[in-house]
Design an enzyme around this catalytic site. Structure first.
Site, PDB file in Angstrom:
ATOM      1  N   CYS A 103      -6.837  19.707 -12.929  1.00  0.00           N
ATOM      2  CA  CYS A 103      -7.242  20.419 -14.143  1.00  0.00           C
ATOM      3  C   CYS A 103      -7.147  19.475 -15.335  1.00  0.00           C
ATOM      4  O   CYS A 103      -6.176  18.727 -15.462  1.00  0.00           O
ATOM      5  CB  CYS A 103      -6.317  21.618 -14.350  1.00  0.00           C
ATOM      6  SG  CYS A 103      -6.714  22.614 -15.793  1.00  0.00           S
ATOM      7  N   HIS A 145     -10.380  29.253 -10.324  1.00  0.00           N
ATOM      8  CA  HIS A 145      -9.602  28.339 -11.168  1.00  0.00           C
ATOM      9  C   HIS A 145     -10.077  28.416 -12.623  1.00  0.00           C
ATOM     10  O   HIS A 145      -9.276  28.584 -13.539  1.00  0.00           O
ATOM     11  CB  HIS A 145      -9.731  26.902 -10.635  1.00  0.00           C
ATOM     12  CG  HIS A 145      -9.121  25.854 -11.513  1.00  0.00           C
ATOM     13  ND1 HIS A 145      -8.148  24.976 -11.078  1.00  0.00           N
ATOM     14  CD2 HIS A 145      -9.332  25.528 -12.821  1.00  0.00           C
ATOM     15  CE1 HIS A 145      -7.781  24.186 -12.078  1.00  0.00           C
ATOM     16  NE2 HIS A 145      -8.501  24.479 -13.146  1.00  0.00           N
ATOM     17  N   GLU A 146     -11.399  28.331 -12.817  1.00  0.00           N
ATOM     18  CA  GLU A 146     -11.925  28.335 -14.193  1.00  0.00           C
ATOM     19  C   GLU A 146     -11.657  29.661 -14.897  1.00  0.00           C
ATOM     20  O   GLU A 146     -11.254  29.681 -16.062  1.00  0.00           O
ATOM     21  CB  GLU A 146     -13.431  28.053 -14.199  1.00  0.00           C
ATOM     22  CG  GLU A 146     -13.810  26.618 -13.865  1.00  0.00           C
ATOM     23  CD  GLU A 146     -12.996  25.583 -14.615  1.00  0.00           C
ATOM     24  OE1 GLU A 146     -12.669  25.784 -15.811  1.00  0.00           O
ATOM     25  OE2 GLU A 146     -12.651  24.560 -14.008  1.00  0.00           O
ATOM     26  N   HIS A 149      -8.281  30.557 -16.442  1.00  0.00           N
ATOM     27  CA  HIS A 149      -8.011  30.074 -17.803  1.00  0.00           C
ATOM     28  C   HIS A 149      -8.235  31.173 -18.847  1.00  0.00           C
ATOM     29  O   HIS A 149      -7.597  31.172 -19.890  1.00  0.00           O
ATOM     30  CB  HIS A 149      -8.918  28.882 -18.149  1.00  0.00           C
ATOM     31  CG  HIS A 149      -8.478  27.587 -17.540  1.00  0.00           C
ATOM     32  ND1 HIS A 149      -7.292  26.975 -17.860  1.00  0.00           N
ATOM     33  CD2 HIS A 149      -9.082  26.770 -16.641  1.00  0.00           C
ATOM     34  CE1 HIS A 149      -7.179  25.841 -17.179  1.00  0.00           C
ATOM     35  NE2 HIS A 149      -8.250  25.697 -16.429  1.00  0.00           N
TER      36      HIS A 149
HETATM   37 ZN    ZN Z   1      -8.438  23.995 -15.248  1.00  0.00          ZN
END
Ligand code: ZN
Length: 182
Positions: A103, A145-146, A149
């Site tokens: 990341c 994962h994105e 955020h």
């Molecule tokens: Zn990330």
């Protein structure tokens, strides 16, 4: 100054649930420059995706761009840079698989994370058109994962065995050769 500083682990904004984008936001200069800044920053920093909170904007916007053959996980098809607004993830099959994630907000590190491998994502595109996309395998991991955020989560939250949280050079030296053999 379109290329923005990427916030790093420890910055409180990375831990905040980002604000929903409302329809009136789409036609604003602010929204257009957020998209531009995300694109410019992703190109400059390299990587697969970037979410607005990572450049200091609490907004449910992320971009993802996949280059074919990008990872050791093989089979990837290219996906042109795509804008996701207010994405919602529905798990279609809870079976998980693990990948070594990295990341831009946790520079220099890699960690092994298991996530569901078959998901459906509903989102608005940059023109506020409602769309859905179904994803399997490594791509399902990338999208989760994105979008994490946008909920104030980072991949490190999902590492179950901290022995599988390592520096990148050590990953290349000790972990990657074993993966390549498998
Ligand atoms: Zn990330």
């Amino acid at each position: 100054m379109p290329v923005k500083e990427v916030l790093r682990l420890g910055h409180p904004l990375l831990r905040k649930v980002a604000d929903e984008v409302v329809l009136e936001n789409f036609d604003t200069l602010e929204f257009a420059s957020l998209i531009d800044d995300l694109k410019d920053t992703l190109v400059e920093q390299g990587g697969i995706g970037l979410a607005a909170p990572q450049i200091g904007i609490s907004s449910r916007v992320a971009i993802i761009e996949i280059e074919a053959g990008l990872t050791r996980y093989g089979e990837l098809e290219a996906m042109p840079l795509t804008v996701f607004v207010n994405p919602q993830v529905k798990v279609l099959n809870p079976d998980t698989a693990g990948y070594w994630e990295g990341c831009l907000s946790v520079p220099g590190m890699r960690g092994f994370v298991e996530r569901p491998q078959h998901i459906m994502v509903s989102y608005l595109d940059a023109e506020a058109v409602s769309r859905t996309i179904e994803l399997t395998g490594f791509l399902a991991t990338v999208f989760q994962h994105e979008f994490d955020h946008l909920d104030g989560k980072l991949y490190v939250d999902h590492i179950r065995d901290m022995r599988q949280f390592v520096y990148e050079p050590e990953f290349d030296r000790f972990v990657a050769p074993q993966l390549d053999q498998g």
